[in-house]
Design a protein around this motif. Structure first.
Motif, short mmCIF file in Angstrom:
data_model
loop_
_atom_site.label_atom_id
_atom_site.label_comp_id
_atom_site.label_asym_id
_atom_site.label_seq_id
_atom_site.Cartn_x
_atom_site.Cartn_y
_atom_site.Cartn_z
N SER A 79 50.55 2.03 83.59
CA SER A 79 51.73 2.03 84.47
C SER A 79 52.24 3.45 84.67
O SER A 79 52.66 3.81 85.78
N GLN A 94 55.15 -3.76 88.01
CA GLN A 94 54.79 -4.78 87.04
C GLN A 94 55.90 -5.83 86.95
O GLN A 94 55.64 -7.02 86.89
N ASP A 133 50.65 -2.92 90.26
CA ASP A 133 50.65 -2.95 88.80
C ASP A 133 50.64 -4.40 88.32
O ASP A 133 51.68 -5.06 88.30
N GLU A 134 49.48 -4.88 87.96
CA GLU A 134 49.31 -6.27 87.52
C GLU A 134 49.98 -7.26 88.47
O GLU A 134 50.86 -8.02 88.06
MG LIG Z 1 51.88 -1.56 82.48
#
Ligand SMILES: [Mg+2]
Ligand SMILES: Nc1ncnc2c1ncn2[C@@H]1O[C@H](COP(=O)(O)OP(=O)(O)OP(=O)(O)O)[C@@H](O)[C@H]1O
Lengths: 240, 235
Positions: free
Chosen positions: A43, A72, A147-148
């Motif tokens: 991240s 995220q 991010d994810e």
């Molecule tokens: Mg992360």
């Protein structure tokens, strides 16, 4: 010319080098997946590449164009789903009919047309994730950081997000995607980067890295093992 | 000497038949206070939002100052405005002393720090939540302040109500700069003080009841705003 080029990127705080000398080229128009265990610095690396935080050392050069990021933990403005899209478009310079058309397009993308007037903060985690994704895409970014993006999504929504990523990629958008899902990395990645303790342990074509990893951390990660540096490696709970 | 019950009965009577003297006083009170609160919001909302939204040198001292000014003693504000507006003061030629305008000026000075300080608090908290998203979107300064004010709208309505509550119940400043002149600058609080000392307890108590009613109304409104905010997940 890569879309982004990082050289000697370091991010240190509290005496720890959380990102520790990353050299990386993000190929334009491709999807680069960033892999690595929790706390590896994925991240942070994304934030550095996007320019949200300043590196302690090193630098990022960019080819230019609008960038957008899906965090995220997505940040929902305290307004309706529709107004969230409207705001992002307004900031990006869209007005009038063009903006209205894009709002509708974004609602379709996210599958949230029926919830357009709902306060965004009342959406479920997965719905928020999809809205954040649509909010990033409607502004036509040249580079998209994710991010994810499917960490809290059910299988159907994950597929929907992946098709959004593919569609963006097909339009020439450069995608930088952090994921913990090896399957997703295989499905979407052109290139892959494996991060371990703030360093690039391995980088290369996604298929190669995922099918025949050369570095010990990437091998351990793909086998589902906890990677511990060599002199203290544990197996089956016993020290070698 | 009448008993409390008797006085209260007559006071309620005054309210029930819209006694002209009572209506005039309540009307002026509302006019002065609402104008002051509107002006205080006009200044305090942007000032507070800018202080909450940006990091700039002197931001912390400014925040401390705004917080401190929230507790300004009304009589001190009254005295200062009096000195400014009195015949020999710098603003003397405007001839504003003992006018509703003077009272509006004093109350605006009292309420602006309240609005500004609370707005700063609210917008700063919200900015903490939005900072990265806004940086990512490259939101410009004007859009940023606008978005913070809009997204904090429920909390800010409560802030304005708090300002109203403070101004409408305040007596020291308006008494000094207004002078409690009949038909000109008599508001609820100054009338209560004067009529009580004159022994006109019915009118004083009637005004007290109205003031209390307003306080209840303001709190009920604040509660309603909080409930709507919760329903809109705007908390
Ligand atoms: Mg992360
Ligand atoms: N602002 C910060 N100050 C101090 N430490 C931080 C800060 N941000 C992140 N860290 C630390 O840096 C390390 C890397 O964080 P990062 O969020 O990049 O990990 P990640 O690879 O994204 O992990 P995850 O897979 O859990 O999301 C972690 O140990 C984290 O605690």
């Amino acid at each position: 010319m890569p879309a982004l080029r990082a050289r000697g990127l370091v991010y240190a705080t509290g005496g720890r080098r959380l990102v520790d000398g990353v050299d990386l080229d993000i190929a334009a128009g491709q999807c680069t997946v960033i892999l690595g265990p929790n706390g590896a610095g994925k991240s942070l690396l994304l934030r550095l590449l996007h320019g949200l935080i300043r590196p302690s050392a090193g630098r990022v050069t960019r080819a230019g164009g609008r960038e957008a990021m899906v965090f995220q933990r997505p940040v929902m403005l305290r307004r309706s789903v529709r107004s969230n899209l409207r705001f992002a478009l307004g900031v990006a310079g869209f007005t009038g009919a063009a903006r209205r058309a894009r709002i509708d397009e974004g609602l379709q993308l996210a599958g949230l047309a029926a919830l357009a007037r709902r306060p965004a903060r009342l959406l479920s985690g997965g719905e928020q994730q999809r809205l954040a994704m649509a909010r990033a895409l409607v502004t036509d970014p040249a580079v998209l950081f994710l991010d994810e993006p499917s960490a809290s999504l059910d299988p159907a929504a994950t597929l929907a997000v992946e098709s959004l990523v593919r569609a963006a990629r097909a339009r020439g958008v450069t995608v930088v995607l952090v994921t913990h899902d090896a399957g997703q990395a295989r499905r979407l990645g052109d290139r892959a980067v494996f991060l371990q303790a703030g360093r690039v342990a391995e980088a290369g074509p996604a298929a190669e890295l995922l099918n025949a990893p050369r570095s010990a951390p990437a091998q351990a990660w793909l086998d589902g093992r906890l990677y511990v540096p060599r002199d203290t490696e544990y197996r089956d709970g016993r020290k070698d | 000497m009448q008993g409390f019950g008797g006085v209260l009965g007559e006071a309620v009577g005054l309210i029930a038949r819209w006694d002209p003297a009572l209506v005039e006083i309540v009307g002026l009170s509302l006019r002065v206070t609402l104008t002051s609160v509107a002006l205080a919001c006009l200044i305090g909302l942007p000032l507070g939002a800018v202080t909450g939204a940006f990091r700039f040198p002197g931001r912390l001292p400014l925040a401390v100052l705004l917080n401190a000014l929230m507790g300004l003693p009304p009589v001190v504000v009254g005295l200062t405005v009096y000195l400014l507006l009195s015949a020999s003061g710098p603003l003397g030629p405007l001839r504003l002393l003992y006018t509703p305008t003077a009272m509006i000026v004093a109350q605006t000075i009292l309420v602006t720090p309240i609005v500004a300080a609370l707005t700063r608090q609210v917008t700063e908290d919200l900015m903490g939540e939005y900072a990265e998203q806004f940086a990512s979107m490259q939101v410009g300064p004007l859009d940023r302040v606008g978005a913070l004010l809009w997204d904090a709208r429920f909390a800010l309505i409560t802030v304005a109500l708090a300002g109203f509550g403070r101004a409408v119940a305040e007596v020291g400043a308006v008494l000094i700069v207004g002078g409690n002149i009949n038909h000109v600058t008599r508001v609820m609080t100054t009338s209560i003080a004067l009529e009580t000392s004159k022994g006109n307890l019915q009118l004083a108590l009637a005004l007290g009841v109205v003031l209390l009613g307003l306080a209840l109304l303001v709190n009920a409104l604040a509660m309603t705003v909080r409930l709507s905010a919760a329903r809109a997940a705007n908390v």
